[in-house]
Design a protein around this motif. Structure first.
Motif, mmCIF file in Angstrom:
data_model
loop_
_atom_site.group_PDB
_atom_site.id
_atom_site.type_symbol
_atom_site.label_atom_id
_atom_site.label_comp_id
_atom_site.label_asym_id
_atom_site.label_seq_id
_atom_site.Cartn_x
_atom_site.Cartn_y
_atom_site.Cartn_z
ATOM 1 N N ARG A 16 -11.631 -6.763 37.325
ATOM 2 C CA ARG A 16 -10.506 -6.923 37.171
ATOM 3 C C ARG A 16 -10.335 -7.450 37.131
ATOM 4 O O ARG A 16 -9.833 -8.379 36.366
ATOM 5 C CB ARG A 16 -9.741 -5.813 38.026
ATOM 6 N N ASP A 17 -9.794 -8.224 38.941
ATOM 7 C CA ASP A 17 -9.517 -10.104 38.639
ATOM 8 C C ASP A 17 -10.600 -10.901 38.381
ATOM 9 O O ASP A 17 -9.355 -11.929 37.851
ATOM 10 C CB ASP A 17 -9.524 -10.321 40.316
ATOM 11 N N ALA A 18 -11.725 -10.461 38.273
ATOM 12 C CA ALA A 18 -12.452 -11.722 37.284
ATOM 13 C C ALA A 18 -11.620 -11.493 35.316
ATOM 14 O O ALA A 18 -11.826 -12.753 34.946
ATOM 15 C CB ALA A 18 -14.156 -11.852 37.576
ATOM 16 N N PHE A 19 -12.037 -10.596 35.264
ATOM 17 C CA PHE A 19 -11.636 -10.040 33.856
ATOM 18 C C PHE A 19 -10.001 -10.924 33.820
ATOM 19 O O PHE A 19 -10.090 -11.583 33.021
ATOM 20 C CB PHE A 19 -11.687 -8.890 33.968
ATOM 21 N N VAL A 20 -8.976 -10.848 34.386
ATOM 22 C CA VAL A 20 -7.821 -11.147 34.167
ATOM 23 C C VAL A 20 -7.852 -13.213 34.585
ATOM 24 O O VAL A 20 -7.764 -13.752 33.292
ATOM 25 C CB VAL A 20 -6.707 -10.863 35.503
ATOM 26 N N ALA A 21 -9.042 -13.270 35.504
ATOM 27 C CA ALA A 21 -9.019 -14.637 35.271
ATOM 28 C C ALA A 21 -10.278 -15.163 33.889
ATOM 29 O O ALA A 21 -9.643 -16.539 33.625
ATOM 30 C CB ALA A 21 -9.575 -15.152 36.579
ATOM 31 N N GLY A 22 -10.522 -14.583 34.201
ATOM 32 C CA GLY A 22 -12.163 -15.335 32.834
ATOM 33 C C GLY A 22 -10.649 -15.454 31.738
ATOM 34 O O GLY A 22 -11.888 -16.257 30.970
ATOM 35 N N HIS A 23 -9.749 -14.666 31.844
ATOM 36 C CA HIS A 23 -8.516 -15.202 30.240
ATOM 37 C C HIS A 23 -7.765 -15.821 30.251
ATOM 38 O O HIS A 23 -6.240 -15.878 29.733
ATOM 39 C CB HIS A 23 -7.922 -13.494 30.297
ATOM 40 N N GLY A 24 -7.624 -16.426 31.316
ATOM 41 C CA GLY A 24 -6.361 -17.790 31.670
ATOM 42 C C GLY A 24 -6.661 -18.657 30.551
ATOM 43 O O GLY A 24 -5.407 -18.823 30.128
ATOM 44 N N GLU A 25 -7.515 -19.231 30.464
ATOM 45 C CA GLU A 25 -7.702 -20.073 29.137
ATOM 46 C C GLU A 25 -6.871 -19.458 27.410
ATOM 47 O O GLU A 25 -6.464 -20.351 26.380
ATOM 48 C CB GLU A 25 -8.879 -20.704 28.988
ATOM 49 N N PRO A 43 -2.892 -7.621 35.350
ATOM 50 C CA PRO A 43 -3.558 -6.745 36.301
ATOM 51 C C PRO A 43 -2.333 -5.020 36.229
ATOM 52 O O PRO A 43 -1.084 -5.831 36.703
ATOM 53 C CB PRO A 43 -4.281 -7.004 38.036
ATOM 54 N N ASP A 44 -2.893 -4.033 35.779
ATOM 55 C CA ASP A 44 -2.483 -3.026 36.336
ATOM 56 C C ASP A 44 -1.747 -2.994 38.039
ATOM 57 O O ASP A 44 -2.361 -2.992 38.447
ATOM 58 C CB ASP A 44 -2.270 -1.862 35.531
ATOM 59 N N PRO A 45 -0.244 -2.970 38.455
ATOM 60 C CA PRO A 45 -0.178 -2.511 39.783
ATOM 61 C C PRO A 45 -0.344 -0.819 40.271
ATOM 62 O O PRO A 45 -0.388 -0.297 41.532
ATOM 63 C CB PRO A 45 1.744 -2.409 39.764
ATOM 64 N N VAL A 46 -0.720 -0.227 39.761
ATOM 65 C CA VAL A 46 -1.220 1.253 39.746
ATOM 66 C C VAL A 46 -3.048 1.722 39.621
ATOM 67 O O VAL A 46 -3.121 2.193 40.619
ATOM 68 C CB VAL A 46 -0.012 2.047 39.577
ATOM 69 N N GLU A 47 -3.074 1.374 38.921
ATOM 70 C CA GLU A 47 -4.615 1.876 38.295
ATOM 71 C C GLU A 47 -5.895 0.468 39.160
ATOM 72 O O GLU A 47 -5.111 -0.109 37.581
ATOM 73 C CB GLU A 47 -4.560 1.946 36.641
ATOM 74 N N PRO A 48 -6.081 1.020 39.630
ATOM 75 C CA PRO A 48 -7.005 -0.408 40.037
ATOM 76 C C PRO A 48 -8.093 -0.835 38.989
ATOM 77 O O PRO A 48 -7.898 -2.715 39.565
ATOM 78 C CB PRO A 48 -7.600 0.236 41.149
ATOM 79 N N GLY A 49 -8.699 -0.173 37.621
ATOM 80 C CA GLY A 49 -9.447 -0.956 37.099
ATOM 81 C C GLY A 49 -8.442 -1.423 36.072
ATOM 82 O O GLY A 49 -8.824 -1.758 34.277
ATOM 83 N N ARG A 50 -7.165 -1.168 35.643
ATOM 84 C CA ARG A 50 -7.086 -1.146 34.644
ATOM 85 C C ARG A 50 -5.996 -2.853 34.953
ATOM 86 O O ARG A 50 -5.847 -3.512 35.026
ATOM 87 C CB ARG A 50 -5.742 -0.118 34.381
ATOM 88 N N VAL A 51 -6.332 -3.077 33.091
ATOM 89 C CA VAL A 51 -5.677 -4.133 32.153
ATOM 90 C C VAL A 51 -4.984 -4.234 31.849
ATOM 91 O O VAL A 51 -4.588 -3.347 30.313
ATOM 92 C CB VAL A 51 -6.345 -5.478 32.533
ATOM 93 N N ASN A 52 -3.837 -5.198 31.463
ATOM 94 C CA ASN A 52 -2.494 -4.681 30.903
ATOM 95 C C ASN A 52 -2.148 -5.443 29.851
ATOM 96 O O ASN A 52 -2.850 -6.986 30.060
ATOM 97 C CB ASN A 52 -0.775 -4.542 30.956
#
Length: 97
Positions: A16-25, A43-52
């Protein structure tokens, strides 16, 4: 008419963190575009695999123009499930009126 694109995607929690970081640009360039009122991939603060996902654009044309030239996210994290919708906004006002 304003447009909101909002929802959630699910990825492997370990990626998940790599996914979010990969969308930074994507986020940075989107926010810098004319007509972008807000854009966030977080990243969602409750569900570990969820990205908002949240995008707020002045118009469909502004969104379409950005999408036609948007950068490709870095990395290659697979989306397991996506629940994201585009909403045409007819009226805007205070959240608790």
């Amino acid at each position: 008419m304003a447009v909101i694109v909002a929802g959630k995607v699910y990825v492997d929690p370990a990626e998940r963190d790599a996914f979010v970081a990969g969308h930074g640009e994507v986020v940075a360039q989107g926010r810098a575009r004319p007509g972008c009122l807000d854009l966030s991939i977080s990243p969602d603060p409750v569900e570990p695999g969820r990205v908002n996902i949240f995008e707020y654009w002045e118009s469909r044309e502004a969104l379409d123009t950005f999408r036609a030239n948007a950068p490709v996210p870095s990395g290659s994290v697979e989306i397991e499930e996506a629940q994201v919708l585009k909403h045409d906004i007819a009226r805007t006002g205070p959240p608790f009126d």
